[in-house]
Design an enzyme around this catalytic site. Structure first.
Site, mmCIF file in Angstrom:
data_model
loop_
_atom_site.group_PDB
_atom_site.id
_atom_site.type_symbol
_atom_site.label_atom_id
_atom_site.label_comp_id
_atom_site.label_asym_id
_atom_site.label_seq_id
_atom_site.Cartn_x
_atom_site.Cartn_y
_atom_site.Cartn_z
ATOM 1 N NE ARG A 38 -14.902 -0.618 -4.823
ATOM 2 C CZ ARG A 38 -15.623 -1.687 -4.481
ATOM 3 N NH1 ARG A 38 -15.949 -1.890 -3.221
ATOM 4 N NH2 ARG A 38 -16.010 -2.555 -5.402
ATOM 5 C CE LYS A 55 -10.107 9.892 -8.559
ATOM 6 N NZ LYS A 55 -10.392 8.505 -8.196
ATOM 7 C CG LEU A 106 -20.925 5.222 7.453
ATOM 8 C CD1 LEU A 106 -22.434 5.175 7.687
ATOM 9 C CD2 LEU A 106 -20.345 6.508 8.027
ATOM 10 C CB CYS A 130 -7.187 7.891 -4.058
ATOM 11 S SG CYS A 130 -6.879 6.953 -5.561
#
Length: 441
Positions: A154, A207, A253, A263
């Site tokens: 990330r 992935k 969320l 990505c």
């Protein structure tokens, strides 16, 4: 062990620095001489918390170096990682694999002894097979294995993700290659990180499937937010109510202006193209892509509606430009579509981002970039919070109000509480919550 990392971009640089931190000897190779010279001088081309310190420490220790000479780096390596870009191809949305295949040919020409060639780039199913074919065609008789080892980093938390991963995925067609890659990650065994060994095609699909599912969660809660606004419900409470269900989980969320970054946009699109070609279209993911694209423009309409239906001739302050906090990445950032739509509607844009303004300036024209949030608010008829940087979470609201010409605040990340903003005299609008705006003055 000795590693050659082909590509010194985001994935290659983070992976190379972390492998060096494990004690391996790593050389990061890139075709861009200016980038390599900059890295040698200690300048990191991307903003990623902890990366500069990790690179500097391992350069000092002699475990990490930078080079433009792939032919010199490959023969010395036990493992050669391909970590080059795979952007969406112009015209059809497929992943552009030209850099991956070019790297495979160059690697093949320099192989000496048994070497594992590891695909770290995010690639469609079957790419590893083609890399294998290219190397065998270029160097018949060479001793090598091609392994898929997708990254799950990330942006903004990449160092932590690499060193404390949820899982390590190794896709291999032979045991020797799988075992060598697993050995590279041996320092993580103390963290009990699960190592999942599977077929190469399965690893490649894993992935894409992971990113598509996370993009689906983001898009789902954004659509629920739209429903909340129509029926008077609170999306944050809905998200908490469903997120505590262990089958669902609370991450991804958080309602907002849509996903962006390096990505999700390209990977969801590439996955839909792969599925269509395979005769097994992923209608759910196709819808996610379409809904997310539409949402960014819808956020601009939300700002215009908050301003009474028109922003022509008005000054809009924008807080946050990058696609998420703790990065300078502007790729597919929601701010790009929002700012462009507001400019098309006649608005003047002032903006501030703690790390992304240099990159933003290369893709956004006609924006007045400012030194901080308060200068951004000066003379603004409305203020729009797009990226939830920590420095925006506790702004001096009285100072903000004094700087602004108007009182409209559109919070696309639900950072502030509607009751507090109303009490402070703002006409406040957020996402998927019953706002209580003060009269517009």
């Amino acid at each position: 062990m000795r590693i050659a990392m082909v590509g010194a971009g985001y994935v290659g640089l983070v992976s190379g620095a972390c492998f060096a931190d494990f004690g391996h000897e790593v050389v990061c190779v890139d075709k861009d001489p200016a980038k390599i010279e900059s890295l040698r001088a200690g300048h990191i081309p991307i903003f990623e918390p902890g990366l500069e310190e990790t690179v500097a420490a391992n350069v000092r220790a002699g475990r990490l170096s930078f080079s433009t000479d792939l032919a010199a780096a490959v023969p010395q390596a036990d493992a050669v990682f391909i970590a080059v870009g795979t952007p969406s191809r112009r015209g059809d949305g497929f992943a552009d694999l030209s850099h991956v295949y070019a790297a495979a040919r160059e690697i093949a020409a320099s192989l000496e002894g048994y070497t594992v060639v590891v695909t770290k780039s995010t690639v469609p199913v079957g790419t590893g097979d083609e890399v294998d074919r290219i190397i065998r065609e270029t160097r018949p008789g060479a001793a090598f294995s091609v392994v898929s080892n997708p990254e799950f980093l990330r942006e903004g938390a990449a160092i932590e993700d690499f060193k404390r991963p949820d899982r390590i995925v190794i896709g291999a067609e032979d045991q020797r290659g799988a075992e060598l890659v697993a050995e590279l990650y041996r320092p993580l065994y103390l963290n009990a990180a699960p190592v999942l060994t599977m077929g190469r095609r399965t690893a490649e699909l894993t992935k894409y499937a992971a990113n598509a599912f996370l993009a689906l969660k983001v898009t789902f809660i954004n659509e629920i937010a739209d429903l909340c606004e129509q029926v008077g419900a609170n999306v944050q409470e809905v998200a908490r109510g469903i997120g505590l269900d262990k089958r669902i989980g609370g991450k991804f969320l958080h309602a907002g202006p849509g996903y962006g970054g390096s990505c999700f946009p390209k990977d969801t699109l590439a996955l839909t193209k792969t599925a269509q070609n395979a005769g097994a279209p992923l209608r759910l993911v196709e819808t996610v892509v379409a809904v997310n694209d539409q949402r960014k423009v819808a956020m601009a309409r939300k700002v215009i509606a908050a301003c009474g239906g028109s922003v022509r001739g008005r000054t809009i302050g924008v807080l946050g430009l990058t696609f998420k906090p703790n990065t300078d990445d502007m790729r597919d950032a929601p701010s790009l579509a929002i700012v462009a739509a507001l400019q098309d509607a006649g608005a003047r844009i002032r903006a501030f981002d703690p790390e992304g303004m240099e990159n933003a300036a290369s893709v956004l024209d006609g924006v007045d970039y400012t030194r901080d949030a308060y200068e951004c608010a000066e003379g603004a008829d409305a203020l729009v919070l797009i990226t939830e940087w920590d420095s925006f979470r506790a702004l001096d609201l009285e100072r903000l109000k004094a700087a602004m010409a108007g009182r409209i605040v559109v919070d696309l990340r639900n950072v502030y509480r509607p009751d507090e903003m109303s009490r402070r005299g703002f006409a406040y609008v957020s996402i998927g919550r019953p706002d209580t705006p003060a009269p517009i003055t």
